[in-house]
Design a protein around this motif. Structure first.
Motif, PDB file in Angstrom:
ATOM      1  N   TRP A  78       7.445  -0.496   3.220  1.00 20.65           N
ATOM      2  CA  TRP A  78       6.427  -1.374   3.804  1.00 20.65           C
ATOM      3  C   TRP A  78       6.763  -2.827   3.497  1.00 20.65           C
ATOM      4  CZ3 TRP A  78       2.920  -4.961   2.027  1.00 20.65           C
ATOM      5  CH2 TRP A  78       1.919  -5.354   2.921  1.00 20.65           C
ATOM      6  N   ARG A  79       7.112  -3.101   2.259  1.00 14.72           N
ATOM      7  CA  ARG A  79       7.459  -4.478   1.860  1.00 14.72           C
ATOM      8  C   ARG A  79       8.650  -5.013   2.663  1.00 14.72           C
ATOM      9  NH1 ARG A  79       7.201  -2.706  -4.196  1.00 14.72           N
ATOM     10  NH2 ARG A  79       4.976  -2.924  -4.602  1.00 14.72           N
ATOM     11  N   LEU A  80       9.657  -4.168   2.860  1.00 14.12           N
ATOM     12  CA  LEU A  80      10.833  -4.605   3.606  1.00 14.12           C
ATOM     13  C   LEU A  80      10.514  -4.828   5.085  1.00 14.12           C
ATOM     14  CD1 LEU A  80      13.588  -2.476   1.867  1.00 14.12           C
ATOM     15  CD2 LEU A  80      13.192  -4.937   1.651  1.00 14.12           C
ATOM     16  N   ARG A  81       9.639  -3.990   5.656  1.00 12.88           N
ATOM     17  CA  ARG A  81       9.201  -4.217   7.045  1.00 12.88           C
ATOM     18  C   ARG A  81       8.428  -5.522   7.146  1.00 12.88           C
ATOM     19  NH1 ARG A  81       8.309   1.435   6.750  1.00 12.88           N
ATOM     20  NH2 ARG A  81       6.086   1.122   6.362  1.00 12.88           N
ATOM     21  N   LEU A  82       7.588  -5.808   6.144  1.00  9.29           N
ATOM     22  CA  LEU A  82       6.833  -7.065   6.111  1.00  9.29           C
ATOM     23  C   LEU A  82       7.784  -8.251   5.968  1.00  9.29           C
ATOM     24  CD1 LEU A  82       3.838  -8.133   5.998  1.00  9.29           C
ATOM     25  CD2 LEU A  82       4.193  -8.278   3.527  1.00  9.29           C
ATOM     26  N   LEU A  83       8.752  -8.141   5.078  1.00  4.84           N
ATOM     27  CA  LEU A  83       9.744  -9.196   4.894  1.00  4.84           C
ATOM     28  C   LEU A  83      10.527  -9.432   6.172  1.00  4.84           C
ATOM     29  CD1 LEU A  83      11.322 -11.166   3.055  1.00  4.84           C
ATOM     30  CD2 LEU A  83      12.814  -9.242   2.469  1.00  4.84           C
TER      31      LEU A  83
ATOM     32  N   ALA B 183       1.981 -11.257  14.920  1.00  6.43           N
ATOM     33  CA  ALA B 183       1.029 -10.164  15.143  1.00  6.43           C
ATOM     34  C   ALA B 183       1.346  -8.991  14.222  1.00  6.43           C
ATOM     35  CB  ALA B 183       1.068  -9.729  16.603  1.00  6.43           C
ATOM     36  N   ARG B 184       2.623  -8.683  14.061  1.00  2.35           N
ATOM     37  CA  ARG B 184       3.010  -7.584  13.166  1.00  2.35           C
ATOM     38  C   ARG B 184       2.643  -7.913  11.722  1.00  2.35           C
ATOM     39  NH1 ARG B 184       8.493  -4.283  13.267  1.00  2.35           N
ATOM     40  NH2 ARG B 184       7.258  -3.185  14.786  1.00  2.35           N
ATOM     41  N   LEU B 185       2.897  -9.154  11.317  1.00  4.83           N
ATOM     42  CA  LEU B 185       2.545  -9.567   9.951  1.00  4.83           C
ATOM     43  C   LEU B 185       1.047  -9.423   9.701  1.00  4.83           C
ATOM     44  CD1 LEU B 185       4.638 -12.797   9.270  1.00  4.83           C
ATOM     45  CD2 LEU B 185       4.590 -10.744   7.887  1.00  4.83           C
ATOM     46  N   ILE B 186       0.256  -9.954  10.624  1.00  8.88           N
ATOM     47  CA  ILE B 186      -1.203  -9.899  10.455  1.00  8.88           C
ATOM     48  C   ILE B 186      -1.685  -8.457  10.458  1.00  8.88           C
ATOM     49  CG2 ILE B 186      -3.407 -10.495  11.546  1.00  8.88           C
ATOM     50  CD1 ILE B 186      -2.046 -13.117  12.475  1.00  8.88           C
ATOM     51  N   ALA B 187      -1.163  -7.652  11.372  1.00  6.79           N
ATOM     52  CA  ALA B 187      -1.574  -6.248  11.438  1.00  6.79           C
ATOM     53  C   ALA B 187      -1.211  -5.506  10.151  1.00  6.79           C
ATOM     54  CB  ALA B 187      -0.944  -5.573  12.647  1.00  6.79           C
ATOM     55  N   MET B 188      -0.051  -5.801   9.597  1.00 12.38           N
ATOM     56  CA  MET B 188       0.353  -5.135   8.362  1.00 12.38           C
ATOM     57  C   MET B 188      -0.496  -5.596   7.178  1.00 12.38           C
ATOM     58  SD  MET B 188       4.510  -4.918   8.620  1.00 12.38           S
ATOM     59  CE  MET B 188       4.684  -3.997   7.087  1.00 12.38           C
ATOM     60  N   LEU B 189      -0.769  -6.893   7.113  1.00 18.03           N
ATOM     61  CA  LEU B 189      -1.544  -7.418   5.989  1.00 18.03           C
ATOM     62  C   LEU B 189      -3.007  -7.003   6.043  1.00 18.03           C
ATOM     63  CD1 LEU B 189       0.044 -10.966   5.678  1.00 18.03           C
ATOM     64  CD2 LEU B 189       0.332  -9.022   4.120  1.00 18.03           C
TER      65      LEU B 189
END
Length: 167
Positions: free
Chosen positions: A85-90, A145-151
């Motif tokens: 998850w962290r690597l996808r966020l990064l 959008a991906r960042l916000i959705a993940m966070l």
């Protein structure tokens, strides 16, 4: 957030579809012209290139939103715990950062095009160069959008439809 992503996805799908329809139309005119008439209009070559640029401009953001953009997850998804998850966020953050760095240069590149026209269609080149700006802007929006959705927990950042998975 999901409503905003749906609107963005619909916009990107429509843009991709229109660009693809223009590409199909131009190539059809080329093939018919060369096969049955002996030559095709010169402008079809330019229109095909321009449509491909816009296809990439709209399609890249759409691919990032859906998770269909090329992803090298062989190592990251095999890591323990929250590391995938962290690597996808990064990854999403890095894409957003790179896009943000390049948008200014793409804007200048697009503005320069206003002083030029395409040879066959006489279209101001800023409309053509704008496809690069569009690509970066749509990719940045998709990454944001991906960042916000993940966070916010609305998504884990994984591709929507992985091969072999059933819903």
């Amino acid at each position: 957030m999901t409503f905003t992503i749906r609107i963005l996805r619909a916009f990107l799908r429509a843009g991709t579809g229109i660009a693809f329809a223009v590409l199909i139309g131009a190539v059809t005119i080329q093939v018919v012209g060369r096969s049955f008439v002996g030559s095709s209009p010169v402008w079809t070559e330019e229109l095909t290139r321009f449509a491909l640029l816009y296809l990439a401009g709209f399609g890249t953001g759409l691919a990032l939103l859906s998770g269909d953009l090329v992803n090298v997850d062989l190592v990251s998804e095999g890591m323990p715990g929250a590391w995938p998850w962290r690597l996808r966020l990064l990854s999403a953050a890095l894409v957003l950062g790179f896009c943000a760095l390049l948008i200014g240069a793409a804007w200048r590149f697009t503005a320069i095009g206003a002083m030029q026209t395409s040879p066959a269609m006489a279209v101001p080149m800023n409309y053509v160069h704008g496809s690069v700006l569009l690509l970066l802007a749509m990719l940045a929006l998709a990454a944001l959008a991906r960042l916000i959705a993940m966070l916010t927990g609305a998504s884990d950042g994984r591709p929507e439809n992985l091969l072999g998975e059933t819903k």
